[in-house]
Design a protein around this motif. Structure first.
Motif, PDB file in Angstrom:
ATOM      1  N   ALA A  33      -1.674 -15.223  -2.318  1.00  0.00           N
ATOM      2  CA  ALA A  33      -1.879 -13.764  -2.242  1.00  0.00           C
ATOM      3  C   ALA A  33      -2.707 -13.312  -3.444  1.00  0.00           C
ATOM      4  O   ALA A  33      -3.647 -12.512  -3.313  1.00  0.00           O
ATOM      5  N   ALA A  88      -1.169  -3.865   4.777  1.00  0.00           N
ATOM      6  CA  ALA A  88      -0.423  -5.036   4.297  1.00  0.00           C
ATOM      7  C   ALA A  88      -0.969  -6.266   5.000  1.00  0.00           C
ATOM      8  O   ALA A  88      -1.125  -6.269   6.225  1.00  0.00           O
ATOM      9  N   GLU A 106       4.175  -7.122   8.773  1.00  0.00           N
ATOM     10  CA  GLU A 106       3.184  -6.401   7.961  1.00  0.00           C
ATOM     11  C   GLU A 106       3.383  -4.890   8.088  1.00  0.00           C
ATOM     12  O   GLU A 106       3.370  -4.164   7.093  1.00  0.00           O
ATOM     13  N   ALA A 110       7.421 -14.847   9.408  1.00  0.00           N
ATOM     14  CA  ALA A 110       7.344 -13.391   9.555  1.00  0.00           C
ATOM     15  C   ALA A 110       8.602 -12.842  10.231  1.00  0.00           C
ATOM     16  O   ALA A 110       9.048 -11.729   9.919  1.00  0.00           O
ATOM     17  N   LYS A 148       4.419  -2.474   4.973  1.00  0.00           N
ATOM     18  CA  LYS A 148       3.555  -1.397   4.464  1.00  0.00           C
ATOM     19  C   LYS A 148       4.267  -0.041   4.575  1.00  0.00           C
ATOM     20  O   LYS A 148       4.100   0.823   3.723  1.00  0.00           O
ATOM     21  N   THR A 194       0.064  -7.843  -4.986  1.00  0.00           N
ATOM     22  CA  THR A 194       0.538  -9.044  -4.298  1.00  0.00           C
ATOM     23  C   THR A 194       2.046  -9.207  -4.442  1.00  0.00           C
ATOM     24  O   THR A 194       2.640  -8.793  -5.439  1.00  0.00           O
ATOM     25  N   SER A 229      -0.355 -10.305   5.357  1.00  0.00           N
ATOM     26  CA  SER A 229       0.562 -11.415   5.061  1.00  0.00           C
ATOM     27  C   SER A 229      -0.218 -12.682   4.743  1.00  0.00           C
ATOM     28  O   SER A 229      -1.374 -12.835   5.147  1.00  0.00           O
ATOM     29  N   CYS A 230       0.422 -13.598   4.048  1.00  0.00           N
ATOM     30  CA  CYS A 230      -0.170 -14.903   3.770  1.00  0.00           C
ATOM     31  C   CYS A 230       0.960 -15.889   3.460  1.00  0.00           C
ATOM     32  O   CYS A 230       2.127 -15.514   3.522  1.00  0.00           O
ATOM     33  N   MET A 270       2.257 -11.620   0.441  1.00  0.00           N
ATOM     34  CA  MET A 270       1.654 -10.425   1.042  1.00  0.00           C
ATOM     35  C   MET A 270       0.733  -9.772   0.021  1.00  0.00           C
ATOM     36  O   MET A 270       1.042  -9.757  -1.168  1.00  0.00           O
ATOM     37  N   CYS A 271      -0.399  -9.260   0.510  1.00  0.00           N
ATOM     38  CA  CYS A 271      -1.201  -8.336  -0.290  1.00  0.00           C
ATOM     39  C   CYS A 271      -1.010  -6.954   0.296  1.00  0.00           C
ATOM     40  O   CYS A 271      -0.939  -6.813   1.531  1.00  0.00           O
TER      41      CYS A 271
END
Ligand SMILES: *Cc1c(COP(=O)(O)O)cnc(C)c1O
Length: 377
Positions: free
Chosen positions: A64, A55, A43, A240, A47, A180, A57-58, A196-197
């Protein structure tokens, strides 16, 4: 024309950095869930790369989008405007919230949402615009921002295909309330499955984290009190770990993609009947896909004939997305299908993806373009 013996796929992931090293580290330390420290590292690196403040994560790009919509409070009785030409996830995410997706046709040249057709679709129920930077080509964010401001609408950028793309020298994802990304295996930057958002708002960062992790009470997570309905959209440490390794190479990968797209363009632009996506002015496209549109009359063959011909030469292709207004699922959901979307239909009916892997060789691109050129009538 000599046939190439190796099959050339439309896409393949490019894992040329520290992926294996980091995965091994995650496994050997037994940190494989979302609690491992690669999640934060990924993340943080993402970012920093996109120059955004937060940032989150998902587990994929679809959730997202859902997480972004939920964080903005979009739900039942709301309408969200999106392009009719996009991947189905953009529309599905709106449906998950109970809101209604409303479609706008695309621009003939850039294949992105036609900004001059947005305002006629705005109603008192409209809450947000979801531009999609299609195939890596940024939307006209200046105009979208102007419309959103005038009508008090949120913007959610779907950057699933546009990692590293820029509009007016700023990374995409920084022109919206929440943006997203997808890290599916065929995307510019991948974790296999992942999303990711990004946002520049402290409030939306907190809300996304809250919703993605079951709405555990922020102050006392171990108390098992949940004040809202949440989701398990967490990314695992293993995914990740791959993501961190990918971001370390992200600039290099974008350069390779831009280089390859330029070769395609140089070799294809003067073949009669082969139409290319036009780059948005003042933007940097990172070319998720090199797609072409075939004008049958000028080229002398239909799109399907060309696809079959390329297959004989071991060149893989794919059809483009089908318009959102043509989707049985969305019709059942109740979307308004009374409007027409001629540009979306034309692109969808006549378009083809060409091989677009990051590490495609120059000689391979030359081969593909020669096969297309030689087939002209
Ligand atoms: C790939 C994609 C998504 C969905 O991402 P997943 O990770 O596959 O869920 C959403 N929007 C667009 C435009 C995409 O191309």
């Amino acid at each position: 024309m000599q046939k190439c013996n190796d099959f050339i796929p439309v896409c393949s992931p490019y894992l040329a950095g520290n992926e294996l090293k980091y995965i091994t580290q995650a496994v050997s330390t037994q940190w494989i869930s979302s609690s491992g420290d690669y999640v934060k590292k990924f993340e943080d690196s993402f970012k920093a790369w996109t120059k955004s403040r937060y940032a989150i994560s998902c587990c994929n790009g679809t959730v997202a989008l859902h997480m972004a919509l939920v964080a903005l409070g979009i739900g039942k009785n709301d309408e969200v405007i999106l392009p009719s030409f996009t991947m189905i996830a953009t529309a599905f995410a709106v449906c998950y919230t109970g809101a209604m997706p409303v479609f706008v046709d695309i621009n003939r040249d850039t294949w992105n949402i036609n900004t001059s057709l947005i305002e006629e679709k705005i109603t008192p129920r409209t809450r947000a615009i979801m531009p999609v930077h299609i195939f890596g080509n940024p939307c006209n964010m200046a105009q979208i921002k102007q419309i959103a401001t005038a009508h008090n609408l949120y913007i959610i950028e779907d950057c699933a295909e546009a990692h590293g793309a820029k509009y007016e020298d700023k990374y995409v994802g920084n022109f919206s309330d929440i943006a997203t990304f997808s890290f599916f295996a065929n995307k510019n930057i991948t974790t296999g499955e992942g999303g990711m958002c990004i946002t520049n708002s402290d409030k939306y960062d907190k809300l996304c984290r809250y919703y993605k992790n079951m709405c555990f009470a922020v102050d006392s997570p171990r108390a098992y009190i949940h004040n809202d309905i949440g989701f398990n959209y967490r990314m695992s440490n293993i995914h990740a770990a791959i993501g961190l390794a990918q971001v370390e190479k992200a600039d290099e990968y974008c350069t390779m993609r831009i280089h390859n797209a330029n070769i395609y363009r140089e070799l294809l632009h003067d073949i009669p009947g082969i139409i290319l996506q036009k780059d948005t002015p003042r933007a940097t496209n990172t070319y998720w896909m090199n797609a072409i549109e075939i004008d049958e009359k000028t080229y002398g063959h239909t799109r399907d004939e060309l696809a079959m011909h390329l297959k004989e030469y071991n060149i893989d292709t794919r059809l483009l997305f089908v318009g959102m207004h043509k989707q049985p699922s969305l019709k059942k959901y109740g979307v308004d299908c009374s409007s027409t979307y001629p540009e979306t239909d034309k692109l969808s009916n006549c378009g083809l993806y060409l091989p677009s892997a990051t590490n495609l060789q120059e000689s391979t691109i030359e081969y593909i373009c020669n096969v297309i050129k030689d087939y002209t009538k």
